[in-house]
Design a protein around this motif. Structure first.
Motif, short mmCIF file in Angstrom:
data_model
loop_
_atom_site.label_atom_id
_atom_site.label_comp_id
_atom_site.label_asym_id
_atom_site.label_seq_id
_atom_site.Cartn_x
_atom_site.Cartn_y
_atom_site.Cartn_z
N THR A 206 4.74 35.65 28.62
CA THR A 206 4.41 35.18 27.28
C THR A 206 5.35 35.76 26.23
OG1 THR A 206 2.10 34.97 27.96
CG2 THR A 206 2.54 35.00 25.60
N ALA A 207 5.83 36.98 26.44
CA ALA A 207 6.79 37.56 25.50
C ALA A 207 8.05 36.71 25.40
CB ALA A 207 7.14 38.98 25.93
N PHE A 208 8.45 36.11 26.51
CA PHE A 208 9.60 35.21 26.50
C PHE A 208 9.33 34.00 25.62
CE2 PHE A 208 11.74 31.52 28.64
CZ PHE A 208 13.05 31.84 28.27
N VAL A 209 8.12 33.49 25.67
CA VAL A 209 7.75 32.33 24.85
C VAL A 209 7.78 32.69 23.37
CG1 VAL A 209 5.87 30.71 24.35
CG2 VAL A 209 6.46 31.28 26.71
N VAL A 210 7.33 33.87 23.03
CA VAL A 210 7.38 34.32 21.64
C VAL A 210 8.83 34.34 21.14
CG1 VAL A 210 6.94 36.26 20.09
CG2 VAL A 210 5.23 35.61 21.80
N GLU A 211 9.74 34.83 21.98
CA GLU A 211 11.16 34.85 21.62
C GLU A 211 11.70 33.43 21.46
OE1 GLU A 211 13.10 36.97 24.73
OE2 GLU A 211 12.05 38.85 24.33
N LEU A 212 11.34 32.54 22.37
CA LEU A 212 11.80 31.15 22.28
C LEU A 212 11.33 30.50 20.98
CD1 LEU A 212 11.16 29.67 25.84
CD2 LEU A 212 13.38 29.99 24.75
N ALA A 213 10.07 30.69 20.65
CA ALA A 213 9.53 30.08 19.45
C ALA A 213 10.26 30.57 18.21
CB ALA A 213 8.04 30.36 19.35
N ALA A 214 10.55 31.85 18.16
CA ALA A 214 11.26 32.41 17.01
C ALA A 214 12.68 31.86 16.92
CB ALA A 214 11.29 33.93 17.12
N ALA A 215 13.31 31.61 18.05
CA ALA A 215 14.70 31.14 18.07
C ALA A 215 14.83 29.65 17.81
CB ALA A 215 15.34 31.49 19.41
N HIS A 216 13.73 28.90 17.96
CA HIS A 216 13.81 27.44 17.85
C HIS A 216 12.82 26.88 16.83
CE1 HIS A 216 16.59 26.95 21.28
NE2 HIS A 216 15.97 28.01 21.76
N ASP A 217 12.55 27.66 15.79
CA ASP A 217 11.72 27.20 14.67
C ASP A 217 10.36 26.70 15.14
OD1 ASP A 217 11.16 26.75 12.00
OD2 ASP A 217 12.07 24.76 11.95
N GLY A 218 9.79 27.38 16.10
CA GLY A 218 8.45 27.05 16.57
C GLY A 218 8.39 25.97 17.62
N ARG A 219 9.53 25.33 17.93
CA ARG A 219 9.58 24.32 19.00
C ARG A 219 10.03 25.00 20.29
NH1 ARG A 219 12.41 21.96 14.55
NH2 ARG A 219 10.95 20.61 13.40
N LEU A 220 9.38 24.66 21.38
CA LEU A 220 9.64 25.35 22.64
C LEU A 220 10.52 24.53 23.57
CD1 LEU A 220 6.11 26.82 23.42
CD2 LEU A 220 8.14 28.06 22.58
N PRO A 221 11.71 25.01 23.91
CA PRO A 221 12.45 24.38 25.00
C PRO A 221 11.62 24.43 26.28
CG PRO A 221 13.85 25.91 23.80
CD PRO A 221 12.45 26.14 23.31
N GLU A 222 11.68 23.36 27.05
CA GLU A 222 10.87 23.27 28.27
C GLU A 222 11.70 23.48 29.53
OE1 GLU A 222 7.56 22.51 28.65
OE2 GLU A 222 7.07 22.23 26.55
N HIS A 223 13.02 23.23 29.45
CA HIS A 223 13.85 23.16 30.65
C HIS A 223 14.99 24.16 30.56
CE1 HIS A 223 11.51 19.57 30.90
NE2 HIS A 223 12.15 18.99 29.90
#
Length: 406
Positions: A206-223
Motif C-alpha cells: 500500500t505504501a507503493f500506492v501512496v507514492e504512485l498517487a502522489a506522483a500522478h495527481d491522484g490517478r493510479l497507473p495500473e500497468h
C-alpha cells in the motif's frame, strides 16, 4: 458506519439477502461456481473460473455468518471446486479456469489475481468454520508466498505459466490491490501470532500506492514492467479490456481509498490523506464526467473520459469508500455522496425484475454488455450492503463472526 436509521438498515439487509438469493444458483454439483447470466442462470460458455468460484466461496461464507439458510452449502460447493478441479495437483496452485467438462485452461497461466481471491475465500471460509477451509488457507497462503509475493519489491508478481517455470514480465496494480484485500483477511483468519507479517506485507504494498498517487495527481497507473516502471500507454488500442484497461480507472482509486482505511485501523501510518486524495480524484474524474450520472470506466492521464461505460462495481466501491471515509472522519460530504450513489444504484443498477444488479450500463445508463456480459457474481454489490454497517476493522468475515453488524 453510516447507517443510523432503522429503515436504511432494513433496506440494506433486504438487499443483502436478495443478492444472496440470486447468486445461489452459481453452486455447481461437481464443485465450483458458475458465471451467471442476466437472469442468474449458469453460463456454460464461461466455464468454471477460479476468481468467480473464490469470490462465491467468500460471499457465501459471509452469508453463512449472517445466518442465511443455505449459504453454507453454496460456500461448500465453491470450496469443493477450489480443492477439486480448479486445483493443479501436478504443479501446485490454481488454474485460471476449467471447462464444464473439467479441462483446465492452461494457456492463461496462473495469476496473482486468481490466487489472491483463493486466499480471501479460504480466509472467510475459515472464519465461518466451513469444512476443509483451514487446510485450504494453509495451502493458498503457502503457494502465494512461494510463487507470487516478491519480498524484495514488497508487492506481488503477476502471472506465471501453468507449470510455474516462466514468469511474465508484466506487473499489475489490480492483483496488488486484491492481494492487499486478501492479506488483511488472512491476518484476521490465522492465529494472532501469525497476523503481523500479513499486515506488514499489506502495508508495504500500500505504501507503493501512496507514492504512485502522489506522483500522478491522484490517478493510479495500473500497468508496469518488471522493475515496476509504469507503462502508461498499455492497451491504448483496446481501452475497454476486462482486466487491463488503458489509462486510469476511477473505480480502483475508490477501492484503494477504502483499503487504506482498513489498513490504517490495524497499521497506523500516512494512509488517511492518501485515501481522501484518491477518493477526491476518482470522484472529480469519474462521476458525471460526461454530463450524465454515473462513473465512467476509465480516463486518460489528464482525467478525460476514455471508456464511458458505467460498471456496477465502481458504484459499489464508491458507496463503500464513502461509508468508510465518513466512519473515519465524520465529514458529512461523504454521507451526502453515499446517499447520492445509493439513489443512483437503486434507479439504474438494481434489477428488481431479474435480480442482482446490472453489471454494465451504457453512457445513457441503459443495460449493456460490451465488457461484462451477464451478471457474473454478487461480490461487489453484496459487500456494498455490508461494509457500511461494519467497523473499519476487523475485516468483513471476522467482524460478522464477532457480531459487529449494525
Amino acid at each position: 458506519m453510516i447507517p443510523t436509521t432503522t429503515p436504511h438498515r432494513t433496506w440494506l439487509d433486504a438487499e443483502t439477502r436478495r443478492l444472496l438469493d440470486f447468486g445461489a444458483a452459481a453452486a455447481l454439483p461437481q464443485g465450483g461456481a458458475a458465471y451467471l447470466d442476466e437472469r442468474g442462470r449458469p453460463d456454460p460458455a464461461q466455464g468454471v473460473q477460479t476468481w468467480i468460484t473464490a469470490r462465491t466461496a467468500h460471499v457465501y461464507a459471509l452469508g453463512h455468518l449472517l445466518g442465511v439458510p443455505g449459504a453454507g452449502a453454496v460456500a461448500d460447493a465453491a470450496l469443493a471446486g477450489l480443492t477439486g478441479a480448479l486445483r493443479d495437483d501436478a504443479h501446485g496452485g490454481w488454474f485460471h479456469a476449467v471447462s464444464t467438462t473439467g479441462e483446465p485452461d492452461r494457456a492463461a497461466g496462473k495469476s496473482a489475481y486468481d490466487h489472491a481471491f483463493v486466499m480471501l475465500a479460504a480466509a472467510s471460509a475459515t472464519v465461518a468454520d466451513r469444512p476443509g477451509a483451514s487446510d485450504l488457507l494453509a495451502e493458498a497462503t503457502a503457494v502465494y508466498l512461494e510463487r507470487f509475493w516478491d519480498e524484495a519489491a514488497g508487492r506481488p508478481v503477476d502471472t506465471w505459466d501453468v507449470a510455474f517455470e516462466t514468469l511474465d514480465p508484466y506487473r499489475g496494480l489490480n492483483a496488488t490491490m486484491h492481494s492487499v484485500e486478501a492479506m488483511l483477511a488472512v491476518a484476521d483468519a490465522v492465529e494472532p501470532g501469525a497476523a503481523g507479517p500479513w499486515r506488514d506485507r499489506a502495508a508495504r504494498a500500500t505504501a507503493f500506492v501512496v507514492e504512485l498517487a502522489a506522483a500522478h495527481d491522484g490517478r493510479l497507473p495500473e500497468h508496469f514492467g518488471p522493475d515496476w516502471t509504469p507503462d502508461l500507454d498499455l492497451n491504448a488500442d483496446r481501452p475497454g479490456d476486462q482486466f487491463k484497461p488503458y489509462g486510469a480507472t476511477p473505480g480502483h482509486g475508490l477501492e484503494w481509498s477504502r483499503l487504506l482505511l482498513h489498513l490504517e485501523a490495524v497499521r497506523p501510518g500516512p494512509w488517511l490523506g492518501a485515501a481522501v486524495a484518491l477518493f477526491d480524484r476518482a470522484v472529480a474524474d469519474g462521476w458525471s464526467a460526461d454530463g450524465a450520472e454515473g462513473f465512467v470506466y476509465t480516463t486518460d492521464w489528464q482525467g478525460t473520459p476514455v471508456v464511458r461505460t458505467r460498471m456496477h462495481w465502481v458504484v459499489a466501491e464508491a458507496i463503500a469508500a464513502a461509508a468508510a471515509l465518513h466512519t473515519r472522519t465524520t465529514d458529512t460530504r461523504f454521507a451526502d455522496l453515499y446517499a447520492t450513489w445509493w439513489d443512483y444504484a437503486e434507479r439504474y443498477l438494481v434489477d428488481a425484475e431479474h435480480g442482482s444488479w446490472h453489471h454494465e450500463l451504457d453512457p445513457a445508463n441503459r443495460p449493456a454488455a460490451t465488457v461484462w456480459p451477464g451478471k457474473p457474481d454478487v461480490y461487489h454489490a453484496l459487500q456494498a450492503t455490508l461494509l457500511p454497517r461494519l467497523p473499519l476493522a476487523p475485516t468483513v468475515a471476522r467482524a460478522l463472526a464477532a457480531g459487529e453488524l449494525r
